[in-house]
Write a protein that holds these residues in place. Structure first.
Motif, PDB file in Angstrom:
ATOM      1  N   PHE A  75       0.717  -0.928  -0.022  1.00 19.79           N
ATOM      2  CA  PHE A  75      -0.001  -0.112  -0.042  1.00 19.79           C
ATOM      3  C   PHE A  75       0.918   1.109   0.064  1.00 19.79           C
ATOM      4  CE2 PHE A  75      -2.958   3.097   1.961  1.00 19.79           C
ATOM      5  CZ  PHE A  75      -3.942   3.015   1.013  1.00 19.79           C
ATOM      6  N   ILE A  76       2.033   1.311   0.950  1.00 22.27           N
ATOM      7  CA  ILE A  76       2.635   2.609   0.824  1.00 22.27           C
ATOM      8  C   ILE A  76       4.062   2.101   0.072  1.00 22.27           C
ATOM      9  CG2 ILE A  76       4.100   4.255   2.359  1.00 22.27           C
ATOM     10  CD1 ILE A  76       1.011   4.256   2.976  1.00 22.27           C
ATOM     11  N   ASN A  77       3.812   2.090  -1.164  1.00 18.50           N
ATOM     12  CA  ASN A  77       4.729   1.762  -2.284  1.00 18.50           C
ATOM     13  C   ASN A  77       5.504   2.952  -2.708  1.00 18.50           C
ATOM     14  OD1 ASN A  77       3.371   2.578  -4.753  1.00 18.50           O
ATOM     15  ND2 ASN A  77       1.753   1.740  -3.493  1.00 18.50           N
ATOM     16  N   PRO A  78       6.510   2.788  -3.472  1.00 20.62           N
ATOM     17  CA  PRO A  78       7.188   3.938  -3.936  1.00 20.62           C
ATOM     18  C   PRO A  78       6.634   5.018  -4.601  1.00 20.62           C
ATOM     19  CG  PRO A  78       8.497   1.956  -4.256  1.00 20.62           C
ATOM     20  CD  PRO A  78       7.155   1.578  -3.659  1.00 20.62           C
ATOM     21  N   THR A  79       5.625   4.939  -5.350  1.00 19.12           N
ATOM     22  CA  THR A  79       5.070   5.787  -6.060  1.00 19.12           C
ATOM     23  C   THR A  79       3.506   6.288  -5.539  1.00 19.12           C
ATOM     24  OG1 THR A  79       3.801   4.380  -7.401  1.00 19.12           O
ATOM     25  CG2 THR A  79       5.868   5.129  -8.285  1.00 19.12           C
ATOM     26  N   TYR A  80       3.134   5.784  -4.147  1.00 26.79           N
ATOM     27  CA  TYR A  80       2.082   6.147  -3.547  1.00 26.79           C
ATOM     28  C   TYR A  80       1.911   7.640  -3.270  1.00 26.79           C
ATOM     29  CZ  TYR A  80      -1.670   6.476  -0.201  1.00 26.79           C
ATOM     30  OH  TYR A  80      -2.831   6.968   0.641  1.00 26.79           O
ATOM     31  N   LEU A  81       2.849   8.168  -2.606  1.00 27.85           N
ATOM     32  CA  LEU A  81       2.763   9.796  -2.405  1.00 27.85           C
ATOM     33  C   LEU A  81       2.800  10.657  -3.642  1.00 27.85           C
ATOM     34  CD1 LEU A  81       4.831  10.068   0.996  1.00 27.85           C
ATOM     35  CD2 LEU A  81       2.255   9.988   0.803  1.00 27.85           C
ATOM     36  N   PRO A  82       3.447  10.445  -4.406  1.00 26.78           N
ATOM     37  CA  PRO A  82       3.783  11.269  -5.661  1.00 26.78           C
ATOM     38  C   PRO A  82       2.494  11.189  -6.312  1.00 26.78           C
ATOM     39  CG  PRO A  82       5.108   9.400  -5.757  1.00 26.78           C
ATOM     40  CD  PRO A  82       4.904   9.489  -4.676  1.00 26.78           C
ATOM     41  N   SER A  83       1.902   9.901  -6.738  1.00 26.25           N
ATOM     42  CA  SER A  83       0.722   9.487  -7.494  1.00 26.25           C
ATOM     43  C   SER A  83      -0.557  10.272  -6.610  1.00 26.25           C
ATOM     44  CB  SER A  83       0.503   8.130  -7.340  1.00 26.25           C
ATOM     45  OG  SER A  83      -0.690   7.730  -8.224  1.00 26.25           O
ATOM     46  N   LEU A  84      -0.535  10.192  -5.432  1.00 26.60           N
ATOM     47  CA  LEU A  84      -1.935  10.633  -4.595  1.00 26.60           C
ATOM     48  C   LEU A  84      -1.937  12.022  -4.858  1.00 26.60           C
ATOM     49  CD1 LEU A  84      -4.374  10.191  -2.672  1.00 26.60           C
ATOM     50  CD2 LEU A  84      -2.597  10.514  -0.779  1.00 26.60           C
ATOM     51  N   GLY A  85      -0.598  12.889  -4.786  1.00 28.60           N
ATOM     52  CA  GLY A  85      -0.723  14.255  -4.617  1.00 28.60           C
ATOM     53  C   GLY A  85      -1.185  14.508  -6.266  1.00 28.60           C
ATOM     54  N   PHE A  86      -0.403  13.794  -7.354  1.00 30.81           N
ATOM     55  CA  PHE A  86      -0.644  14.406  -8.452  1.00 30.81           C
ATOM     56  C   PHE A  86      -2.085  14.170  -8.906  1.00 30.81           C
ATOM     57  CE2 PHE A  86      -0.960  13.004 -12.851  1.00 30.81           C
ATOM     58  CZ  PHE A  86      -0.338  13.983 -13.629  1.00 30.81           C
ATOM     59  N   ARG A  87      -2.672  13.019  -8.301  1.00 33.84           N
ATOM     60  CA  ARG A  87      -4.209  12.929  -8.611  1.00 33.84           C
ATOM     61  C   ARG A  87      -4.859  13.833  -8.195  1.00 33.84           C
ATOM     62  NH1 ARG A  87      -5.957   8.044 -11.085  1.00 33.84           N
ATOM     63  NH2 ARG A  87      -4.339   6.854 -11.716  1.00 33.84           N
ATOM     64  N   MET A  88      -4.816  14.083  -6.690  1.00 35.71           N
ATOM     65  CA  MET A  88      -5.577  15.032  -6.139  1.00 35.71           C
ATOM     66  C   MET A  88      -5.445  16.643  -6.782  1.00 35.71           C
ATOM     67  SD  MET A  88      -4.846  16.285  -2.136  1.00 35.71           S
ATOM     68  CE  MET A  88      -3.273  16.933  -2.465  1.00 35.71           C
ATOM     69  N   LEU A 131       4.701  17.375  -8.684  1.00 32.71           N
ATOM     70  CA  LEU A 131       4.174  16.010  -8.512  1.00 32.71           C
ATOM     71  C   LEU A 131       4.354  14.968  -9.445  1.00 32.71           C
ATOM     72  CD1 LEU A 131       1.353  16.968  -6.005  1.00 32.71           C
ATOM     73  CD2 LEU A 131       3.691  15.856  -5.332  1.00 32.71           C
ATOM     74  N   GLY A 132       4.075  15.739 -10.497  1.00 27.44           N
ATOM     75  CA  GLY A 132       4.295  14.717 -11.921  1.00 27.44           C
ATOM     76  C   GLY A 132       5.528  14.253 -12.063  1.00 27.44           C
ATOM     77  N   LEU A 133       6.725  15.251 -12.000  1.00 25.33           N
ATOM     78  CA  LEU A 133       8.057  15.191 -12.151  1.00 25.33           C
ATOM     79  C   LEU A 133       8.574  13.927 -11.080  1.00 25.33           C
ATOM     80  CD1 LEU A 133       9.711  18.461 -12.813  1.00 25.33           C
ATOM     81  CD2 LEU A 133       9.214  16.550 -14.440  1.00 25.33           C
TER      82      LEU A 133
END
Length: 446
Positions: free
Chosen positions: A177-190, A236-238
């Protein structure tokens, strides 16, 4: 092949999932998350400025959010479950085992979100004065948080498919769940959800709202959110791009089907148009051109479609990176299938042993188990249609190419099975594509 699969032969299995998913993402991100944030902000500003017209418009938006999310949003959400379950059952089965309690939590949060949305809309006129209005705005903030929570949970599942991280070794829930792209992906999508909502709503505001002063108030709210969201999406996309596997990064342009220069040009133009639009909205909110609003809305929806297609495609040849291939076969079983045979372990295969009489039928079972998730024998997508891709190939051509295809085409999972199963697959494909079995000897005699 532990579960039976279904084939949408002409349209393509991947196309079915993509169509439903893109519609759902536009609704879940642009309406259920982004629009709710804008709507609550509009109500807050209306309350602070005593602007009854802005308050009434926010309520009208709430009505459409309620209608769209509880109909099209809910149906496409269920549609994703249904389509992926019948098309990629092994993948969904694996995700359910990994994220069972996360999905239970998401279901509870979604039901809570719907209840809050109903309460928010139907208490609007009753909670208008003084403390009641403040309470209603707080209810809207809680609603916005609940809508964000659904994204926060689902993003953990989606991101883990590309970057499962330590889960591949530990099989621990939190590692997935807390994987390497979780936080950047969540912020980007938000923040992407807010930009999408601005793009969707702006056109309708420009088209339907005739009161110029009211449009100015709305675009003031949109401009502030856009000024925050656009740079956040870029940064966040970068971060997200830096976090994905190198092989996945290298497949981004390929997955769009565009030449690299066309890909960069189109996305650069779209980004520039969005910047111009947001600046225009802030500087001259009374004079936002409706044609520009239409272009921004169309390009934003197109970007969402592109993003979802790319996100799904760059995982290949995996559906869960470094664990399960796109056809549902586990990477760890490759050696076993090559030695013992694929059909022996294919639970739903009708043919388990290959004979001279059933070789074509057995090849069909191999095709269903290893190819049908992505490919069709025929169909509108020429890149996925084997009739187009292998027209004129003999069985010998196929048996020579298939074992090494994953080296030539990096998006292809490796073939798993014995030499007899490889020959059976070639016999089936030749029969379907050429109308008969063909090998070099037969071709030379014709």
């Amino acid at each position: 092949m532990n579960f039976p699969s279904i084939d949408f032969s002409w349209f393509g299995n991947g196309s079915v999932i993509a169509l439903i998913a893109i519609i759902h993402v536009v609704i879940s991100h642009g309406v259920a998350i982004g629009t709710i944030a804008l709507m609550v902000t509009m109500e807050y500003r209306a309350h602070r400025t005593k602007n009854l017209a802005l308050d009434a418009l926010a309520k009208k938006i709430a009505k459409w959010v309620l209608i769209i999310t509880t109909t099209m949003g809910a149906m496409t959400g269920v549609g994703i479950w249904f389509s992926t379950t019948v098309i990629q059952p092994d993948s969904i089965g694996a995700l359910l085992r990994i994220f069972f309690w996360a999905w239970v939590a998401e279901w509870i949060v979604f039901i809570t979100e719907v209840v809050l949305l109903i309460l928010y809309y139907y208490t609007w006129d009753k909670w208008q004065d003084g403390r009641a209005k403040a309470r209603h705005i707080k209810l809207g903030i809680v609603l916005a948080f609940a809508s964000w929570m659904t994204m926060a949970i689902i993003t953990g599942v989606l991101a883990a498919k590309l970057t499962p991280g330590l889960w591949v070794e530990t099989h621990a829930f939190w590692n997935a769940f807390i994987n390497p792209t979780y936080l950047p992906s969540l912020g980007f999508r938000m923040f992407l959800a807010i930009l999408l909502a601005i793009a969707l709503l702006s056109f309708f505001i420009r088209w339907r709202v005739k009161d110029v002063a009211l449009r100015q108030e709305v675009f003031h709210v949109f401009g502030l959110w856009g000024a925050i969201s656009l740079p956040a999406v870029f940064v966040l996309g970068l971060w997200y791009l830096w976090s994905i596997p190198t092989d996945a990064y290298d497949m981004i342009v390929w997955s769009t089907g565009m030449p690299e220069n066309v890909f960069k040009t189109l996305n650069g133009i779209a980004f520039a148009i969005l910047i111009i639009y947001l600046i225009w909205m802030i500087v001259k909110p009374k004079a936002v051109p409706w044609i520009l609003s239409l272009i921004v809305m169309g390009s934003s929806v197109a970007f969402i479609g592109e993003f979802e297609v790319v996100r799904e495609s760059i995982r290949k040849p995996f559906i869960i990176y470094d664990y399960m291939y796109a056809n549902g076969l586990l990477e760890e079983n490759r050696e076993k299938y090559d030695e013992e045979g694929f059909l022996k372990h294919a639970t739903w295969a009708k043919e388990r042993e290959i004979t001279e009489d059933n070789v074509v039928d057995a090849g069909r079972e191999v095709f269903i188990g290893q190819c049908i998730t992505c490919h069709t024998v025929d169909g509108w997508r020429s890149k996925r249609s084997l009739t187009n891709r292998m027209d004129g190939w003999t069985e010998d051509d196929m048996t020579s190419f298939i074992p090494t295809m994953h080296n030539v085409r990096v998006a292809m999972p490796p073939f798993m099975g014995t030499d007899e199963e490889l020959e059976a697959l070639a016999a089936y494909l030749s029969t379907e594509i050429n109308g008969k079995r063909t090998n070099k000897k037969e071709v030379s005699q014709q």
